[in-house]
Design a protein around this motif. Sequence first.
Motif, PDB file in Angstrom:
ATOM      1  N   MET A 120      27.572  17.528 -92.398  1.00 45.74           N
ATOM      2  CA  MET A 120      28.386  16.774 -91.455  1.00 45.74           C
ATOM      3  C   MET A 120      29.436  17.678 -90.836  1.00 45.74           C
ATOM      4  SD  MET A 120      29.066  13.144 -93.389  1.00 45.74           S
ATOM      5  CE  MET A 120      29.667  13.969 -94.857  1.00 45.74           C
ATOM      6  N   ILE A 121      29.792  17.395 -89.581  1.00 48.05           N
ATOM      7  CA  ILE A 121      30.874  18.088 -88.903  1.00 48.05           C
ATOM      8  C   ILE A 121      32.149  17.307 -89.143  1.00 48.05           C
ATOM      9  CG2 ILE A 121      31.778  18.814 -86.663  1.00 48.05           C
ATOM     10  CD1 ILE A 121      28.903  19.084 -85.712  1.00 48.05           C
ATOM     11  N   PRO A 122      33.225  17.956 -89.619  1.00 53.08           N
ATOM     12  CA  PRO A 122      34.474  17.228 -89.856  1.00 53.08           C
ATOM     13  C   PRO A 122      34.951  16.522 -88.593  1.00 53.08           C
ATOM     14  CG  PRO A 122      34.570  19.441 -90.782  1.00 53.08           C
ATOM     15  CD  PRO A 122      33.316  19.375 -89.965  1.00 53.08           C
ATOM     16  N   GLY A 123      35.526  15.341 -88.759  1.00 53.59           N
ATOM     17  CA  GLY A 123      36.075  14.640 -87.613  1.00 53.59           C
ATOM     18  C   GLY A 123      35.401  13.317 -87.324  1.00 53.59           C
ATOM     19  N   PHE A 124      34.280  13.026 -87.977  1.00 53.71           N
ATOM     20  CA  PHE A 124      33.601  11.755 -87.778  1.00 53.71           C
ATOM     21  C   PHE A 124      34.036  10.790 -88.877  1.00 53.71           C
ATOM     22  CE2 PHE A 124      30.852  14.727 -85.543  1.00 53.71           C
ATOM     23  CZ  PHE A 124      30.663  14.064 -84.332  1.00 53.71           C
TER      24      PHE A 124
ATOM     25  N   ARG B  38      31.899   5.577 -87.618  1.00 56.34           N
ATOM     26  CA  ARG B  38      30.912   6.320 -86.822  1.00 56.34           C
ATOM     27  C   ARG B  38      29.747   6.788 -87.693  1.00 56.34           C
ATOM     28  NH1 ARG B  38      35.695   7.181 -84.283  1.00 56.34           N
ATOM     29  NH2 ARG B  38      35.677   7.110 -81.989  1.00 56.34           N
ATOM     30  N   ARG B  39      30.051   7.222 -88.908  1.00 59.25           N
ATOM     31  CA  ARG B  39      28.983   7.655 -89.810  1.00 59.25           C
ATOM     32  C   ARG B  39      28.070   6.487 -90.180  1.00 59.25           C
ATOM     33  NH1 ARG B  39      31.511   9.758 -94.723  1.00 59.25           N
ATOM     34  NH2 ARG B  39      33.573   9.186 -93.970  1.00 59.25           N
ATOM     35  N   LEU B  40      28.654   5.311 -90.376  1.00 61.05           N
ATOM     36  CA  LEU B  40      27.836   4.142 -90.726  1.00 61.05           C
ATOM     37  C   LEU B  40      26.954   3.721 -89.559  1.00 61.05           C
ATOM     38  CD1 LEU B  40      30.388   1.985 -92.768  1.00 61.05           C
ATOM     39  CD2 LEU B  40      28.587   3.509 -93.623  1.00 61.05           C
ATOM     40  N   VAL B  41      27.491   3.795 -88.352  1.00 63.03           N
ATOM     41  CA  VAL B  41      26.672   3.468 -87.178  1.00 63.03           C
ATOM     42  C   VAL B  41      25.529   4.463 -87.050  1.00 63.03           C
ATOM     43  CG1 VAL B  41      26.647   3.392 -84.652  1.00 63.03           C
ATOM     44  CG2 VAL B  41      28.492   2.261 -85.908  1.00 63.03           C
ATOM     45  N   ALA B  42      25.805   5.751 -87.309  1.00 69.46           N
ATOM     46  CA  ALA B  42      24.749   6.765 -87.253  1.00 69.46           C
ATOM     47  C   ALA B  42      23.659   6.467 -88.288  1.00 69.46           C
ATOM     48  CB  ALA B  42      25.332   8.154 -87.486  1.00 69.46           C
ATOM     49  N   GLU B  43      24.065   6.064 -89.498  1.00 68.25           N
ATOM     50  CA  GLU B  43      23.091   5.732 -90.534  1.00 68.25           C
ATOM     51  C   GLU B  43      22.263   4.495 -90.174  1.00 68.25           C
ATOM     52  OE1 GLU B  43      22.227   7.250 -93.690  1.00 68.25           O
ATOM     53  OE2 GLU B  43      23.102   8.854 -92.475  1.00 68.25           O
ATOM     54  N   ALA B  44      22.941   3.488 -89.649  1.00 71.08           N
ATOM     55  CA  ALA B  44      22.230   2.265 -89.257  1.00 71.08           C
ATOM     56  C   ALA B  44      21.294   2.528 -88.081  1.00 71.08           C
ATOM     57  CB  ALA B  44      23.231   1.166 -88.906  1.00 71.08           C
ATOM     58  N   LEU B  45      21.779   3.265 -87.092  1.00 71.32           N
ATOM     59  CA  LEU B  45      20.962   3.571 -85.911  1.00 71.32           C
ATOM     60  C   LEU B  45      19.750   4.411 -86.297  1.00 71.32           C
ATOM     61  CD1 LEU B  45      20.531   3.567 -82.848  1.00 71.32           C
ATOM     62  CD2 LEU B  45      22.057   5.564 -82.715  1.00 71.32           C
ATOM     63  N   GLY B  46      19.978   5.441 -87.106  1.00 67.92           N
ATOM     64  CA  GLY B  46      18.871   6.287 -87.532  1.00 67.92           C
ATOM     65  C   GLY B  46      17.841   5.518 -88.341  1.00 67.92           C
ATOM     66  N   SER B  47      18.315   4.656 -89.254  1.00 69.90           N
ATOM     67  CA  SER B  47      17.396   3.854 -90.062  1.00 69.90           C
ATOM     68  C   SER B  47      16.609   2.884 -89.199  1.00 69.90           C
ATOM     69  CB  SER B  47      18.186   3.087 -91.133  1.00 69.90           C
ATOM     70  OG  SER B  47      18.852   3.982 -92.012  1.00 69.90           O
ATOM     71  N   ALA B  48      17.276   2.309 -88.196  1.00 69.89           N
ATOM     72  CA  ALA B  48      16.597   1.370 -87.293  1.00 69.89           C
ATOM     73  C   ALA B  48      15.501   2.069 -86.499  1.00 69.89           C
ATOM     74  CB  ALA B  48      17.612   0.733 -86.344  1.00 69.89           C
TER      75      ALA B  48
ATOM     76  N   THR C 126      18.100  15.934 -86.578  1.00 71.57           N
ATOM     77  CA  THR C 126      18.733  16.922 -85.705  1.00 71.57           C
ATOM     78  C   THR C 126      19.936  16.340 -84.965  1.00 71.57           C
ATOM     79  OG1 THR C 126      16.635  18.096 -85.387  1.00 71.57           O
ATOM     80  CG2 THR C 126      18.372  18.479 -83.755  1.00 71.57           C
ATOM     81  N   ILE C 127      19.787  15.139 -84.420  1.00 70.33           N
ATOM     82  CA  ILE C 127      20.858  14.610 -83.562  1.00 70.33           C
ATOM     83  C   ILE C 127      21.924  13.822 -84.324  1.00 70.33           C
ATOM     84  CG2 ILE C 127      19.327  14.541 -81.556  1.00 70.33           C
ATOM     85  CD1 ILE C 127      19.163  11.499 -81.897  1.00 70.33           C
ATOM     86  N   LEU C 128      21.557  13.227 -85.459  1.00 74.42           N
ATOM     87  CA  LEU C 128      22.516  12.415 -86.205  1.00 74.42           C
ATOM     88  C   LEU C 128      23.013  13.079 -87.481  1.00 74.42           C
ATOM     89  CD1 LEU C 128      20.879   8.882 -85.781  1.00 74.42           C
ATOM     90  CD2 LEU C 128      22.771   9.882 -84.470  1.00 74.42           C
ATOM     91  N   GLY C 129      22.317  14.117 -87.923  1.00 63.60           N
ATOM     92  CA  GLY C 129      22.743  14.836 -89.114  1.00 63.60           C
ATOM     93  C   GLY C 129      24.168  15.344 -89.037  1.00 63.60           C
TER      94      GLY C 129
END
Length: 230
Positions: free
Chosen positions: A1-5, A9-19, A59-62
């Motif tokens: 992860m890049i610091p600053g998120f 935002r991390r939860l949305v990334a996890e939900a979006l990626g899983s979806a 690649t994009i959400l990692g």
Amino acid sequence: MIPGFDLPRRLVAEALGSALLVATVVGSGIMAETLTKDMALALLGNTLPTGAMLVVLITILGPISGAHFNPAVTLTFALRHDIARSDALFYVLAQIAGGLAGTLIAHLMFALPIEASLKIRTGSAQWFAESVATFGLVGTILAGLRFQRAGVPWLVGLYIIAAYWFTASTSFANPAVAIARAFSNTFSGIRPIDLPGFIIAQLIGAVAALAVMSWLLRPTNGTITGKASP
């Protein structure tokens, strides 16, 4: 992860990626089943899109969330203290919610109703296959992060493509994906009653991989062997 998120935002990334992952698994399964009655060809049509989507999503959400998309992976990183236990719980909830949304998205695209799967996936061979699949997935991630961090998206995508074919269970290797697929009575489904066996096997495989890889990836005397000298 890049610091600053932050966590939202991390939860949305996890939900979006899983979806998107589940929409790909279920949607490509529906498409394959529609286009051919050849089971081998249908499995291939389900396999390649899943592996390709994993490469894209990691690649994009990692950089935002770590791109777990998988409670077994989140458990592994929580046990390694790479993610706070409280955050890990929210990650798992986001992954499950995203997975269910992915099933809904796939069914809406193909105008199919959401209904419990009738596809039987049970028995000791299937459970052992899920343990092996998850062991390999977690091992691939941990070794990739240790030696080839930039290549992790491709390593995971290629591993899943291979595991679809060499495991008897077609490698769910993900409790959130398994739960989501229980609500799709299609090629990629699994009966809800079969979920506990799969999920337990997946978690056992993840913990076993963490134990083995923690030892295997720890260099002796602080040095890494097997690399060419400069």
